[in-house]
Design a protein around this motif. Structure first.
Motif, short mmCIF file in Angstrom:
data_model
loop_
_atom_site.label_atom_id
_atom_site.label_comp_id
_atom_site.label_asym_id
_atom_site.label_seq_id
_atom_site.Cartn_x
_atom_site.Cartn_y
_atom_site.Cartn_z
N ASN A 165 0.81 -1.22 0.00
CA ASN A 165 0.00 0.00 0.00
C ASN A 165 0.84 1.26 0.00
O ASN A 165 0.33 2.34 0.29
CB ASN A 165 -0.93 0.02 1.22
CG ASN A 165 -2.04 -0.99 1.07
OD1 ASN A 165 -2.31 -1.46 -0.03
ND2 ASN A 165 -2.69 -1.32 2.17
N THR A 166 2.11 1.15 -0.31
CA THR A 166 2.96 2.34 -0.37
C THR A 166 2.35 3.38 -1.30
O THR A 166 1.86 3.06 -2.37
CB THR A 166 4.35 1.95 -0.91
OG1 THR A 166 4.92 0.97 -0.05
CG2 THR A 166 5.26 3.16 -0.95
N ASP A 167 2.38 4.62 -0.84
CA ASP A 167 1.82 5.73 -1.59
C ASP A 167 2.65 5.98 -2.86
O ASP A 167 3.79 6.41 -2.80
CB ASP A 167 1.82 6.97 -0.69
CG ASP A 167 1.11 8.13 -1.35
OD1 ASP A 167 0.82 8.06 -2.56
OD2 ASP A 167 0.84 9.11 -0.64
N ALA A 168 2.04 5.70 -4.02
CA ALA A 168 2.77 5.84 -5.28
C ALA A 168 3.23 7.28 -5.50
O ALA A 168 4.27 7.53 -6.12
CB ALA A 168 1.90 5.39 -6.44
N LYS A 169 2.47 8.23 -4.98
CA LYS A 169 2.83 9.64 -5.17
C LYS A 169 4.13 9.97 -4.44
O LYS A 169 4.92 10.77 -4.91
CB LYS A 169 1.71 10.54 -4.65
CG LYS A 169 0.50 10.50 -5.55
CD LYS A 169 -0.53 11.49 -5.08
CE LYS A 169 -1.57 11.69 -6.18
NZ LYS A 169 -2.56 12.69 -5.80
N LEU A 170 4.32 9.37 -3.28
CA LEU A 170 5.56 9.61 -2.54
C LEU A 170 6.74 8.98 -3.28
O LEU A 170 7.84 9.54 -3.32
CB LEU A 170 5.47 9.06 -1.12
CG LEU A 170 4.57 9.82 -0.16
CD1 LEU A 170 4.61 9.18 1.23
CD2 LEU A 170 4.97 11.27 -0.07
N GLU A 172 6.97 8.56 -6.50
CA GLU A 172 7.23 9.45 -7.63
C GLU A 172 8.02 10.67 -7.19
O GLU A 172 9.03 11.03 -7.80
CB GLU A 172 5.90 9.93 -8.20
CG GLU A 172 5.55 9.33 -9.53
CD GLU A 172 4.25 9.91 -10.02
OE1 GLU A 172 3.51 9.14 -10.63
OE2 GLU A 172 3.97 11.10 -9.81
N VAL A 188 10.70 5.64 2.60
CA VAL A 188 9.32 5.72 2.12
C VAL A 188 8.58 4.41 2.36
O VAL A 188 7.57 4.38 3.05
CB VAL A 188 9.27 6.07 0.61
CG1 VAL A 188 7.82 6.30 0.18
CG2 VAL A 188 10.11 7.29 0.30
N GLY A 192 6.34 3.63 5.83
CA GLY A 192 4.93 3.66 5.46
C GLY A 192 4.22 2.37 5.81
O GLY A 192 3.03 2.35 6.09
N GLN A 269 2.12 10.80 13.73
CA GLN A 269 0.70 11.01 13.46
C GLN A 269 0.14 12.04 14.43
O GLN A 269 0.38 11.95 15.62
CB GLN A 269 -0.06 9.70 13.60
CG GLN A 269 0.31 8.74 12.49
CD GLN A 269 -0.49 7.46 12.57
OE1 GLN A 269 -1.01 7.12 13.62
NE2 GLN A 269 -0.56 6.77 11.46
N GLU B 79 0.00 18.60 -4.05
CA GLU B 79 0.02 18.23 -2.63
C GLU B 79 1.50 18.16 -2.28
O GLU B 79 2.29 17.64 -3.04
CB GLU B 79 -0.61 16.87 -2.36
CG GLU B 79 -1.67 16.40 -3.33
CD GLU B 79 -1.05 15.75 -4.56
OE1 GLU B 79 -0.80 14.55 -4.53
OE2 GLU B 79 -0.80 16.47 -5.55
N ARG B 81 3.44 16.36 -0.72
CA ARG B 81 4.10 15.05 -0.79
C ARG B 81 5.33 14.97 0.10
O ARG B 81 6.40 14.51 -0.32
CB ARG B 81 4.50 14.71 -2.23
CG ARG B 81 3.31 14.67 -3.17
CD ARG B 81 3.64 13.93 -4.44
NE ARG B 81 2.57 14.11 -5.43
CZ ARG B 81 2.57 13.57 -6.64
NH1 ARG B 81 3.58 12.82 -6.99
NH2 ARG B 81 1.57 13.77 -7.46
#
Lengths: 279, 235
Positions: A165-170, A172, A188, A192, A269, B79, B81
């Motif tokens: 589920n790693t955030d693809a945007k991060l 990138e 990352v 994550g 968090q 965003e 990021r």
């Protein structure tokens, strides 16, 4: 100071707040009902409604527990059972995390390893106990392996899902910013995945205790399970209850430990940041 | 000349074409950006802006045509990021492969006015603060080309004004070529040397605001209506 204005400003909202406060003050404290239940239990025992062979009274249980603690029997049983859980959990956890990281990070690993693991996961592992006795005898090994298996699947699934589920945007963004692949994994992917891994860890610990209890029911000659089984032969319900309470305390204790780790590891968090600051 | 590569240019694209299956997103696009030039790119959604940025940032290299980008390239996204599990300073310094990474990160943070926030967790920052960290993170890489992908789109109007001034200052201080993708015509006119309009994967308009800075909105009214017309918006 700005506080001088506070009464004026809050007056408009006051009715709602005070109404809620009033209601809350009528709420009984949370520890009250368990205490009442224990008192009722004691009452039933004292009046003879609840026979000692069925269930010993709380006072009796406390007394026996104290006695077992003093004569060292409980400590010895705890040490044996604790060792089983610790070794089994450690083996299971290492295997789970290594497998989770491999299948999470590599497509080949995923293709090769994930489907057999998902298949094994559907087996009711506690039901494997008889097979383990055939394979590994009745010593420590089958108990440890049962605990390891109980740990393995929840923790594997948590690690795997967390990495997937790693955030693809991060990913990138860090690619444009010149991170190496190692840096991406370290800063990352793995951080994550931590949250879901910890959820898996919590489930794994619960399963580990459960596996221990089942494993110890079969032919143990030491440990908490042995203590309970032995007590059964003599209808010592007090000792059985002591054993059950110890299991519960151990489970609770490990849960508290994971919560503590969670709080430390996930302090980034906002909610957790706030609570750790105020406490 | 048309096919020659000018090494001095920050960006030189010739006949850039990108297709997703049947759909052509970039259609023989030509673009040159001089070193230190501030270019704004306007376009409707689906005009190919994001695809163009992905090509320039090196995220997408499955394209036809000639692409020459002189690096380093850095980017700030819509965003921010940021990595939520790393403190602000680490967010700026990570991935910088130099011994004094932390010092330059600290300097970059003070340039965007966040020197006191270096220990903060990203999720505790306001939208504007997070975007400033993202800017610092891009600038600390000393880019020759800075790509800004609607970085102010999600900010409130007042914060956006502050950010415009900050970007202008930082650009003058560091002098990278900038390609700012935006929906906001006024933003483009205030900041850019050159405003390009992208439509259906081609550049269909090029406008030059008056040279002087800071610009006064009054002198931009005529240009604004021409660009609107260019975008196909009729008042």
């Amino acid at each position: 100071m700005a506080l001088t204005y506070a009464p004026v400003r809050t007056r408009a909202q006051r009715p709602a707040i005070s109404a809620r406060k009033k209601k809350r003050s009528f709420l009984p404290p949370r520890w009250l009902s368990p205490i009442v239940l224990i008192l009722l239990w004691q009452l039933a025992s004292s009046t003879g409604v609840l026979h000692e062979d069925t269930l010993a009274s709380p006072v009796k249980v406390a007394g026996v527990g104290w006695e077992l603690l003093l004569n060292g029997e409980l400590i010895e049983a705890l040490a044996v059972s604790g060792q089983r859980v610790a070794i089994g959990f450690l083996i299971g956890a290492v295997v789970a995390i290594v497998l989770g990281v491999i299948t999470g990070l590599s497509r080949v690993g995923d293709a090769v390893l994930d489907s057999p693991l998902q298949m094994l996961r559907t087996l009711p592992f506690l039901g494997l106990s008889p097979l383990f006795i055939v394979w590994f005898g009745i010593d420590e090994l089958p108990k440890v392996i049962l605990v390891a298996l109980g740990t393995l699947f929840p923790l594997y699934l948590g690690t795997y899902a967390g990495i997937r589920n790693t955030d693809a945007k991060l990913i990138e963004a860090t690619r444009v910013l010149g991170f190496t692949r190692t840096e991406q994994i370290l800063h990352v992917v793995l951080p994550g995945a931590l949250q879901q891994t910890l959820v898996g860890l919590r489930q794994a610990l619960g399963m580990a205790w459960l596996a221990l209890i089942i494993g110890e029911q079969v032919n143990a000659n030491a440990g908490l399970g042995f203590m309970i089984n032995n007590a059964r032969e003599f209808l010592r319900t007090d000792v059985i209850v002591v054993g059950l309470i110890v299991y519960a305390v151990l489970g609770l204790g490990s849960d508290v430990l994971v919560r503590f780790i969670e709080r430390r590891a996930l302090q980034w968090q906002p909610v957790l940041t706030r609570t750790s600051r105020s406490s | 000349m048309a096919t020659g590569v000018d090494q001095d240019l920050a960006v030189q694209l010739t006949g850039l074409t990108k297709r997703f299956g049947e759909r052509t997103v970039l259609d023989g696009l030509d673009l040159r950006i001089a070193p230190g030039e501030f270019v704004a790119l306007l376009g409707r959604s689906g005009s190919g802006k994001s695809t163009l940025l992905r090509v320039l940032s090196g995220l997408d290299d499955e394209v036809d045509g000639d692409v020459h980008v002189s690096g380093p390239v850095a980017m700030a996204f819509q965003e921010p990021r940021l990595l939520p599990w790393r403190r602000v300073l680490r967010n700026v310094s990570l991935g910088l492969h130099r011994a004094d990474a932390e010092q330059v990160a600290r300097k970059a943070l003070s340039e965007v006015g966040l020197a006191t926030h270096e220990k903060a967790w990203p999720l505790t920052l306001s939208g504007g603060e997070a975007q400033r960290v993202s800017l610092a993170r891009a600038l600390v890489r000393e880019p020759r080309l800075l790509l800004l992908d609607e970085p102010f789109g999600a900010l409130d109007a007042l914060t956006r004004l502050t950010m415009h001034r900050l970007v202008d200052e930082l650009w003058q201080l560091h002098g990278p070529a900038v390609l700012l993708v935006t929906h906001d015509i006024d933003e483009a006119l205030l900041l850019a040397d050159r405003v390009l309009v992208l439509d259906s994967g081609r550049i269909v308009g090029e406008h030059r605001p008056p040279v002087g800075r800071p610009r006064r909105p009054a002198e931009l009214t005529y240009l604004r209506s021409r660009i609107l017309h260019n975008l196909g918006v009729t008042a």
